[in-house]
Design a protein around this motif. Structure first.
Motif, PDB file in Angstrom:
ATOM      1  N   LEU A   1       0.889  -1.113  -0.082  1.00 47.62           N
ATOM      2  CA  LEU A   1       0.072   0.010   0.106  1.00 47.62           C
ATOM      3  C   LEU A   1       0.828   1.302   0.079  1.00 47.62           C
ATOM      4  O   LEU A   1       1.773   1.374   0.891  1.00 47.62           O
ATOM      5  CB  LEU A   1      -0.878  -0.029   1.231  1.00 47.62           C
TER       6      LEU A   1
ATOM      7  N   MET B   1      -0.265   4.777  -1.804  1.00 46.72           N
ATOM      8  CA  MET B   1      -1.197   6.170  -1.396  1.00 46.72           C
ATOM      9  C   MET B   1      -2.235   5.775  -0.778  1.00 46.72           C
ATOM     10  O   MET B   1      -2.802   6.679   0.147  1.00 46.72           O
ATOM     11  CB  MET B   1      -1.670   6.263  -2.989  1.00 46.72           C
ATOM     12  N   SER B   2      -2.842   4.577  -0.816  1.00 49.45           N
ATOM     13  CA  SER B   2      -3.978   4.087  -0.096  1.00 49.45           C
ATOM     14  C   SER B   2      -3.948   3.746   1.317  1.00 49.45           C
ATOM     15  O   SER B   2      -4.719   3.084   2.005  1.00 49.45           O
ATOM     16  CB  SER B   2      -4.517   3.174  -0.781  1.00 49.45           C
TER      17      SER B   2
ATOM     18  N   TYR C   1      -6.323   5.671   3.414  1.00 49.10           N
ATOM     19  CA  TYR C   1      -7.474   4.998   3.326  1.00 49.10           C
ATOM     20  C   TYR C   1      -7.774   3.820   3.778  1.00 49.10           C
ATOM     21  O   TYR C   1      -8.845   3.500   4.534  1.00 49.10           O
ATOM     22  CB  TYR C   1      -7.742   4.700   1.631  1.00 49.10           C
ATOM     23  N   ALA C   2      -6.865   3.004   3.894  1.00 47.39           N
ATOM     24  CA  ALA C   2      -7.168   1.789   4.736  1.00 47.39           C
ATOM     25  C   ALA C   2      -6.856   1.959   6.369  1.00 47.39           C
ATOM     26  O   ALA C   2      -7.885   1.348   6.938  1.00 47.39           O
ATOM     27  CB  ALA C   2      -5.917   0.629   4.234  1.00 47.39           C
ATOM     28  N   TYR C   3      -5.942   2.448   6.836  1.00 46.83           N
ATOM     29  CA  TYR C   3      -5.396   2.466   8.293  1.00 46.83           C
ATOM     30  C   TYR C   3      -6.043   3.618   9.097  1.00 46.83           C
ATOM     31  O   TYR C   3      -6.201   3.575  10.155  1.00 46.83           O
ATOM     32  CB  TYR C   3      -3.968   2.145   8.428  1.00 46.83           C
TER      33      TYR C   3
ATOM     34  N   VAL D   1     -13.937   5.154   1.318  1.00 45.97           N
ATOM     35  CA  VAL D   1     -13.183   6.322   0.202  1.00 45.97           C
ATOM     36  C   VAL D   1     -14.507   6.774  -0.694  1.00 45.97           C
ATOM     37  O   VAL D   1     -14.333   7.812  -1.127  1.00 45.97           O
ATOM     38  CB  VAL D   1     -12.427   5.345  -0.555  1.00 45.97           C
TER      39      VAL D   1
ATOM     40  N   ILE E   1      -3.773  -8.689  -2.022  1.00 43.59           N
ATOM     41  CA  ILE E   1      -2.511  -9.034  -1.096  1.00 43.59           C
ATOM     42  C   ILE E   1      -2.718 -10.344  -0.692  1.00 43.59           C
ATOM     43  O   ILE E   1      -3.849 -10.562  -0.162  1.00 43.59           O
ATOM     44  CB  ILE E   1      -2.369  -8.211   0.216  1.00 43.59           C
TER      45      ILE E   1
ATOM     46  N   LEU F   1      -6.080  -4.221  12.846  1.00 41.57           N
ATOM     47  CA  LEU F   1      -5.213  -3.784  11.800  1.00 41.57           C
ATOM     48  C   LEU F   1      -3.940  -3.774  12.237  1.00 41.57           C
ATOM     49  O   LEU F   1      -2.729  -3.320  11.377  1.00 41.57           O
ATOM     50  CB  LEU F   1      -5.627  -2.370  11.377  1.00 41.57           C
TER      51      LEU F   1
ATOM     52  N   VAL G   1      -4.411  -5.628   4.948  1.00 41.69           N
ATOM     53  CA  VAL G   1      -5.783  -5.546   4.237  1.00 41.69           C
ATOM     54  C   VAL G   1      -5.639  -5.236   2.944  1.00 41.69           C
ATOM     55  O   VAL G   1      -4.774  -4.745   2.478  1.00 41.69           O
ATOM     56  CB  VAL G   1      -6.505  -4.480   5.197  1.00 41.69           C
TER      57      VAL G   1
ATOM     58  N   ASP H   1      -5.792  -3.817  -0.836  1.00 41.93           N
ATOM     59  CA  ASP H   1      -5.995  -2.421  -1.252  1.00 41.93           C
ATOM     60  C   ASP H   1      -7.402  -1.765  -1.645  1.00 41.93           C
ATOM     61  O   ASP H   1      -7.923  -2.477  -2.314  1.00 41.93           O
ATOM     62  CB  ASP H   1      -4.894  -2.197  -2.225  1.00 41.93           C
ATOM     63  N   PRO H   2      -8.037  -1.160  -0.800  1.00 44.83           N
ATOM     64  CA  PRO H   2      -9.405  -0.541  -1.092  1.00 44.83           C
ATOM     65  C   PRO H   2      -9.361   0.415  -2.203  1.00 44.83           C
ATOM     66  O   PRO H   2     -10.236   0.626  -2.952  1.00 44.83           O
ATOM     67  CB  PRO H   2      -9.954   0.107   0.099  1.00 44.83           C
ATOM     68  N   LEU H   3      -8.470   1.053  -2.624  1.00 49.70           N
ATOM     69  CA  LEU H   3      -8.181   1.991  -3.573  1.00 49.70           C
ATOM     70  C   LEU H   3      -8.849   1.709  -4.932  1.00 49.70           C
ATOM     71  O   LEU H   3      -9.631   2.089  -5.452  1.00 49.70           O
ATOM     72  CB  LEU H   3      -7.182   3.025  -3.704  1.00 49.70           C
TER      73      LEU H   3
ATOM     74  N   THR I   1     -12.456   0.823  -5.023  1.00 52.44           N
ATOM     75  CA  THR I   1     -13.397   1.910  -5.136  1.00 52.44           C
ATOM     76  C   THR I   1     -13.372   2.259  -6.553  1.00 52.44           C
ATOM     77  O   THR I   1     -14.514   2.509  -7.104  1.00 52.44           O
ATOM     78  CB  THR I   1     -12.848   3.010  -4.232  1.00 52.44           C
TER      79      THR I   1
END
Lengths: 178, 114
Positions: free
Chosen positions: A121, A123-124, A127-129, A144, B48, B62, B67, B69-71, B74
């Motif tokens: 990860l 850039m995100s 967003y995640a943590y 997001v 991942i 966490l 986790v 990647d959520p980006l 989206t």
């Protein structure tokens, strides 16, 4: 490791179904094959730990199938087979050439990517943590979508409503008879 | 790496269908196949191996758990909805063309436009 094998099996099935859809004799079976590809994508999303996407893809695929079957029901599902003309040969050559060019750039691009499953990860990370702390969202995708990038979502909704207006306008139009 | 290559093959199959089809419905189907291959590639890049789905109810989890990647998820969520919108738009135009010319064949339509 198991995930990779399952994904590879589903992807091979999707490729076979894509070829079936393109070479199908009648349009209705092509549409059904396309629906099967879409539901294969749902399975891939579930294996790749993306439950929100799976839900959205099921809804979108079902709506696309319903619209497509409605269009075919209103017209015809027989595809007329005409003999090949010179324009078809040009198209085949174009397809081959584009495939070769894209293959070159794909090999170029794939060397930069990290191997499957070893993503870091960058850039995100926020967003995640930081999502729970900053937005209170337990679902980071929704965090997001509705908080960090809410303006993009508004643009998406604008596109959707514009399309709905456009579809209504085209369907209401009476075609000129001449 | 094999999975990326399979995704690319799916993309190429869609592109091939897009270029050689003469029927508007088949062109829409090929476009959908291309879209699907790109969505899948983007989600695969963000995966991942030992990560969990990006739905966590407790921030404590966490600390020692990766986790996914959520980006990309989206962005693909947005793209799926836009793809649905474009597909329904193209199909609406296709049905209007059929009502006017009585065929889905693009060569015949361009011949008949007169």
């Amino acid at each position: 490791m198991n995930t990779e094998i399952y994904l590879a099996i589903i992807l091979v099935f999707m490729i076979i179904l894509a070829l079936v859809a393109i070479h199908a004799k009648d349009l209705l079976s092509a549409v059904i094959a396309q629906g099967a590809i879409g539901y294969g994508l749902v399975l891939c999303f579930l294996l790749l730990k993306a439950p929100d996407l799976a839900i959205v893809q099921i809804v979108a695929e079902t709506i696309t199938l319903i619209i497509m079957v409605a269009v075919l029901h209103d017209s015809t599902w027989v595809e007329r087979r005409l003999p090949m003309c010179r324009r078809d040969m040009v198209n085949y050559t174009m397809a081959l050439l584009l495939g070769v060019v894209l293959l070159y750039y794909f090999i170029d691009a794939i060397s930069v990517l990290q191997p499957f499953g070893e993503h870091t990860l960058r850039m995100s990370e926020v967003y995640a943590y930081k999502a729970i702390e900053l937005t209170g969202a337990t679902n980071f995708v929704k965090g997001v979508l509705w908080d960090f990038r809410a303006l993009d979502t508004m643009g998406e909704a604008a596109v959707l409503f514009t399309t709905a207006i456009g579809v209504l306008a085209i369907l209401r139009l009476k075609g000129k008879k001449n | 790496m094999t999975l990326y290559i399979l995704c690319f093959i799916l993309f190429l199959v869609g592109l091939y269908g897009l270029l050689i089809s003469r029927n508007i419905i088949k062109i829409v189907i090929s476009l959908t196949i291309v879209e699907i291959s790109i969505f899948l590639l983007l989600i695969m890049v963000g995966y991942i191996s030992d990560g969990i789905a990006p739905v966590v109810f407790d921030a404590q989890i966490l600390e020692n758990q990766a986790v996914v990647d959520p980006l990309p998820q989206t962005m693909v969520l947005t793209a799926i909805v836009i793809a649905l919108a474009t597909n329904s738009m193209i199909l609406t135009m296709a049905i209007r063309l059929y009502k006017k010319y009585g065929t889905f064949d693009v060569h015949e339509i361009s011949k008949l436009k007169g």
